[in-house]
Write an enzyme that holds these catalytic residues in place. Structure first.
Site, PDB file in Angstrom:
ATOM      1  CG  HIS A 206      -0.254   0.143   2.517  1.00 31.00           C
ATOM      2  ND1 HIS A 206       0.009  -0.956   3.301  1.00 31.00           N
ATOM      3  CD2 HIS A 206       0.256   1.216   3.177  1.00 31.00           C
ATOM      4  CE1 HIS A 206       0.644  -0.558   4.399  1.00 31.00           C
ATOM      5  NE2 HIS A 206       0.814   0.744   4.336  1.00 31.00           N
TER       6      HIS A 206
HETATM    7  C1  UD1 Z   1       1.506   2.328   7.393  1.00 25.56           C
HETATM    8  C2  UD1 Z   1       2.014   3.661   7.747  1.00 25.56           C
HETATM    9  C3  UD1 Z   1       0.930   4.436   8.360  1.00 25.56           C
HETATM   10  C4  UD1 Z   1      -0.257   4.484   7.394  1.00 25.56           C
HETATM   11  C5  UD1 Z   1      -0.720   3.082   7.089  1.00 25.56           C
HETATM   12  C6  UD1 Z   1      -1.791   3.072   6.024  1.00 25.56           C
HETATM   13  C7  UD1 Z   1       4.375   3.330   8.084  1.00 25.56           C
HETATM   14  C8  UD1 Z   1       5.478   3.080   9.047  1.00 25.56           C
HETATM   15  N1  UD1 Z   1       3.163   3.501   8.603  1.00 25.56           N
HETATM   16  O1  UD1 Z   1       1.314   1.561   8.575  1.00 25.56           O
HETATM   17  O2  UD1 Z   1       1.385   5.739   8.638  1.00 25.56           O
HETATM   18  O3  UD1 Z   1      -1.336   5.129   8.015  1.00 25.56           O
HETATM   19  O4  UD1 Z   1       0.377   2.388   6.566  1.00 25.56           O
HETATM   20  O5  UD1 Z   1      -2.410   1.790   5.964  1.00 25.56           O
HETATM   21  O6  UD1 Z   1       4.577   3.387   6.920  1.00 25.56           O
HETATM   22  N2  UD1 Z   1      -3.831  -6.149   8.572  1.00 25.56           N
HETATM   23  C9  UD1 Z   1      -5.100  -6.687   8.604  1.00 25.56           C
HETATM   24  N3  UD1 Z   1      -5.677  -7.099   7.431  1.00 25.56           N
HETATM   25  C10 UD1 Z   1      -5.031  -7.012   6.230  1.00 25.56           C
HETATM   26  C11 UD1 Z   1      -3.722  -6.465   6.213  1.00 25.56           C
HETATM   27  C12 UD1 Z   1      -3.142  -6.026   7.403  1.00 25.56           C
HETATM   28  O7  UD1 Z   1      -5.694  -6.818   9.673  1.00 25.56           O
HETATM   29  O8  UD1 Z   1      -5.613  -7.420   5.210  1.00 25.56           O
HETATM   30  C13 UD1 Z   1      -3.257  -5.665   9.846  1.00 25.56           C
HETATM   31  C14 UD1 Z   1      -1.897  -6.214  10.158  1.00 25.56           C
HETATM   32  O9  UD1 Z   1      -1.989  -7.441  10.853  1.00 25.56           O
HETATM   33  C15 UD1 Z   1      -1.293  -5.096  11.019  1.00 25.56           C
HETATM   34  C16 UD1 Z   1      -1.949  -3.845  10.479  1.00 25.56           C
HETATM   35  O10 UD1 Z   1      -3.100  -4.261   9.748  1.00 25.56           O
HETATM   36  O11 UD1 Z   1      -1.663  -5.272  12.371  1.00 25.56           O
HETATM   37  C17 UD1 Z   1      -0.981  -3.136   9.568  1.00 25.56           C
HETATM   38  O12 UD1 Z   1      -1.632  -2.113   8.912  1.00 25.56           O
HETATM   39  P1  UD1 Z   1      -1.041  -1.444   7.583  1.00 25.56           P
HETATM   40  O13 UD1 Z   1      -2.205  -0.809   6.885  1.00 25.56           O
HETATM   41  O14 UD1 Z   1      -0.216  -2.418   6.845  1.00 25.56           O
HETATM   42  O15 UD1 Z   1      -0.205  -0.246   8.172  1.00 25.56           O
HETATM   43  P2  UD1 Z   1       1.346   0.017   8.382  1.00 25.56           P
HETATM   44  O16 UD1 Z   1       2.166  -0.197   7.183  1.00 25.56           O
HETATM   45  O17 UD1 Z   1       1.764  -0.669   9.632  1.00 25.56           O
END
Ligand code: UD1
Length: 363
Positions: A206
């Site tokens: 993303h």
């Molecule tokens: C990043 C950014 C953050 C931004 C966000 C947007 C960084 C360091 N941080 O956070 O500022 O707001 O992206 O999304 O770059 N998960 C689910 N279902 C899914 C996929 C993931 O539950 O289908 C969960 C994962 O287990 C995890 C969380 O979502 O707990 C991660 O969220 P994610 O959207 O990937 O955010 P980050 O990359 O951590």
């Protein structure tokens, strides 16, 4: 009367992080949840509030998408009026989103102390919008809760050591507490999708630098399809929008190795990750979760804010180069020990104790 804490959340990873603190903080304080609306669809938001027992937000600011300036300004204006109305003893923020920075600015200008969970995380690159949010939030917050020693060391170098507390990572707490339910949810989904244990890769993408240019996204997806593995891809709304708008959705829909699915709820995602052969991601949080569970991770980015995950080869950063991605995916499973860099799974309690002490509620 209990002290009042306003908690400002906006994006999926923040809902997960707050779950770890909420389970302790909510009984000691009058906890007021504000949802800025940065992530607004049911799969990115409502599902998390329900599954993680966060309760209902008292305020939904409904800010939605927009450029960084527009979004940050809207959250700042709306949060200020919430804080004027509530007059809390503290504002609690998480991570590095525009919601984090905007809520922090609103609070400090009203002289309300701010506690920042996941403080001190750095990429050393101010061209990453989240890095700007982290650096500025840390500079003006009163309590800086660090997930790792590395984060605390950054704060020391920046002259902020006197406000820093190493608590461990709140994502580890919630991960450990959800393991049994996640494994069940994962097994159910595997059978629904016809997947075999360690027979697939789980992919999330993303970050703007990977998905906003359709050529980059196409190249990464083509590379993943060449891996010879089944690829399960719960596409983030930002990514599926680009795919729909540019014809990539049609191009990849019939790709036999690729299973495109909607974003998953937390337990299903963690469960599916557990049973996978490997995770490919550009998410900050997912890199850590892969490390917690001991699943090899390939990070489609040039660097990581979580250098601890690179040790022992559990995580490898590749950028977008196809040969590097394929090499990393094909590497043999690391067998080294994983350290305790992210704490002991009690970060939420530690954060709560420090906040409660400050607010006069000694635990
Ligand atoms: C990043 C950014 C953050 C931004 C966000 C947007 C960084 C360091 N941080 O956070 O500022 O707001 O992206 O999304 O770059 N998960 C689910 N279902 C899914 C996929 C993931 O539950 O289908 C969960 C994962 O287990 C995890 C969380 O979502 O707990 C991660 O969220 P994610 O959207 O990937 O955010 P980050 O990359 O951590």
């Amino acid at each position: 009367m209990k002290p009042k804490v306003v908690v400002v959340l906006g994006a999926r990873p923040q809902f997960v992080k707050h779950a770890a603190v909420h389970q302790h903080l909510s009984s000691l304080t009058d906890e007021i949840l504000v949802h800025t609306g940065q992530h607004y669809d049911a799969q990115m938001s409502d599902a998390f509030f329900q599954q993680l027992d966060l309760g209902e937000p008292k305020y939904d600011l409904g800010v939605g998408s927009g450029s960084h300036g527009v979004q940050t300004a809207a959250i700042l204006r709306e949060t200020e009026s919430v804080l004027d109305n509530e007059r809390p003893n503290m504002v609690l923020v998480y991570g590095d989103t525009n919601s984090t920075l905007a809520a922090t600015l609103a609070a400090v200008k009203l002289r309300i102390p701010v506690a920042h969970v996941e403080a001190g995380v750095r990429n050393n690159d101010l061209s990453i919008p989240e890095e700007v949010n982290r650096v500025l939030t840390d500079r003006v917050s009163q309590f800086l809760f660090c997930p790792t020693q590395t984060a605390a060391e950054y704060l020391r170098v920046e002259g902020l050591a006197d406000r820093a507390f190493v608590t461990g990572d709140v994502m580890l707490d919630i991960f450990l507490g959800s393991k049994t339910r996640a494994l069940q949810a994962g097994a159910k989904l595997m059978s629904h999708l016809g997947l075999k244990e360690e027979g697939y890769l789980l992919v999330t993408l993303h970050r703007p630098s990977n998905v906003d240019d359709p050529d980059d996204l196409e190249n990464v997806l083509k590379t993943l399809c060449k891996s010879g593995r089944t690829v399960v891809f719960p596409a983030h709304p930002r990514t599926s929008k680009v795919m729909r708008d540019t014809g990539l959705m049609t191009e990849f829909e019939d790709e036999p190795n690729l299973k495109l699915v909607e974003p998953l709820d937390y337990l299903s995602f963690i469960g599916l990750a557990y049973h996978s052969a490997g995770i490919v991601t550009d998410s900050g949080g997912v890199q850590k979760e892969a490390y917690f569970m001991g699943v090899p991770c390939t990070t489609i980015f040039d660097e990581t804010p979580w250098p601890e995950t690179l040790q022992g080869g559990w995580n490898v950063t590749t950028g977008q180069a196809p040969d590097k991605i394929l090499q990393a995916i094909g590497r043999s499973r690391p067998n080294g020990l994983r350290g305790q860099a992210f704490g002991d799974g009690r970060a939420g309690v530690k954060v709560t104790q420090i906040i409660a002490q400050f607010l006069g509620k000694v635990t």
